[in-house]
Motif scaffolding. Structure first.
Motif, PDB file in Angstrom:
ATOM      1  N   VAL A 119      32.055  31.944  52.263  1.00 29.93           N
ATOM      2  CA  VAL A 119      33.248  31.813  52.031  1.00 29.93           C
ATOM      3  C   VAL A 119      33.504  30.152  52.379  1.00 29.93           C
ATOM      4  O   VAL A 119      33.109  29.943  53.740  1.00 29.93           O
ATOM      5  N   LYS A 137      35.146  32.822  43.444  1.00 29.61           N
ATOM      6  CA  LYS A 137      36.286  33.443  43.062  1.00 29.61           C
ATOM      7  C   LYS A 137      37.160  32.681  44.090  1.00 29.61           C
ATOM      8  O   LYS A 137      36.978  32.585  45.314  1.00 29.61           O
ATOM      9  N   ILE A 147      36.412  40.698  52.548  1.00 27.01           N
ATOM     10  CA  ILE A 147      34.918  40.663  52.022  1.00 27.01           C
ATOM     11  C   ILE A 147      34.025  41.306  52.477  1.00 27.01           C
ATOM     12  O   ILE A 147      33.695  41.387  53.442  1.00 27.01           O
ATOM     13  N   SER A 203      42.886  41.616  48.862  1.00 26.29           N
ATOM     14  CA  SER A 203      43.800  40.658  49.664  1.00 26.29           C
ATOM     15  C   SER A 203      45.080  41.270  49.777  1.00 26.29           C
ATOM     16  O   SER A 203      45.533  42.377  49.085  1.00 26.29           O
ATOM     17  N   ASP A 213      42.235  38.326  53.395  1.00 20.39           N
ATOM     18  CA  ASP A 213      41.282  38.246  52.405  1.00 20.39           C
ATOM     19  C   ASP A 213      40.161  39.257  53.039  1.00 20.39           C
ATOM     20  O   ASP A 213      39.642  38.741  54.216  1.00 20.39           O
ATOM     21  N   LEU A 271      40.445  32.538  46.367  1.00 20.45           N
ATOM     22  CA  LEU A 271      41.401  33.660  47.246  1.00 20.45           C
ATOM     23  C   LEU A 271      42.813  33.230  47.489  1.00 20.45           C
ATOM     24  O   LEU A 271      43.090  32.332  47.642  1.00 20.45           O
ATOM     25  N   SER A 272      43.457  34.405  47.943  1.00 17.15           N
ATOM     26  CA  SER A 272      44.771  33.972  47.989  1.00 17.15           C
ATOM     27  C   SER A 272      45.351  33.396  49.452  1.00 17.15           C
ATOM     28  O   SER A 272      46.176  32.572  49.241  1.00 17.15           O
ATOM     29  N   HIS A 321      35.952  42.632  47.150  1.00 18.75           N
ATOM     30  CA  HIS A 321      37.031  41.869  47.691  1.00 18.75           C
ATOM     31  C   HIS A 321      38.538  42.382  47.660  1.00 18.75           C
ATOM     32  O   HIS A 321      38.698  43.017  46.537  1.00 18.75           O
TER      33      HIS A 321
END
Length: 149
Positions: free
Chosen positions: A47, A30, A143, A132, A141, A32-33, A130
């Motif tokens: 990550v 994924k 997790i 955000s 973010d 992330l923002s 997750h």
């Protein structure tokens, strides 16, 4: 050679075999923002932070590179990572040592252990969640994996 019984600690060889079996089962990825990428399989949450001439600061109770750390990503070949590595509930925390276990796993993941924050968990990676949030120009973010053993 028979694997140890579930109530006995796994030695380094059986630990590695168990992690290889787990790693074949699930794979999620994924964006992330914050620009980071998270990927999850049955043996870890990883990550990968963006590589853009950025300095990352971390404060962590992690086993590998815990405490207050500064990570420089001065080029596209230098990257910073956070790994939460799954160990079986029978792992005794001694053999192999947590530091060497995480450093060797980082190398297996083809990342530099010196630029990796590494943690251990016995929680199932399937509990990965997750979220955000952004406020006043700051994005975060979160997790999480969770479990009881």
């Amino acid at each position: 050679h028979n694997p140890p019984q579930p109530h006995q600690p796994l030695d380094a060889h059986h630990l590695q075999l168990r992690q290889q079996q787990l790693g074949r089962m699930m794979q999620k990825k994924k964006n992330l923002s914050t620009g980071a990428t998270v990927s999850v399989n049955n043996e870890r949450v990883r990550v990968d932070l963006p590589t853009s001439n950025t300095t990352y600061q971390s404060i962590s109770s992690a086993i590998l590179n815990g405490g207050c750390q500064v990570f420089e990503t001065s080029s596209s070949t230098c990257s910073t990572h956070v790994i939460n590595y799954k160990v079986p509930s029978t792992y005794d925390g001694l053999n192999p040592s947590p530091q060497s276990l995480l450093a060797n796993f980082a190398k297996k993941e083809q990342v530099d252990p010196n630029n990796t924050v590494g943690m251990l968990t016995a929680a199932s990676m399937e509990t990965f969640s997750h979220s955000s949030r952004s406020a006043m120009g700051v994005s975060i973010d979160v997790i999480v994996t969770a479990g009881l053993s």
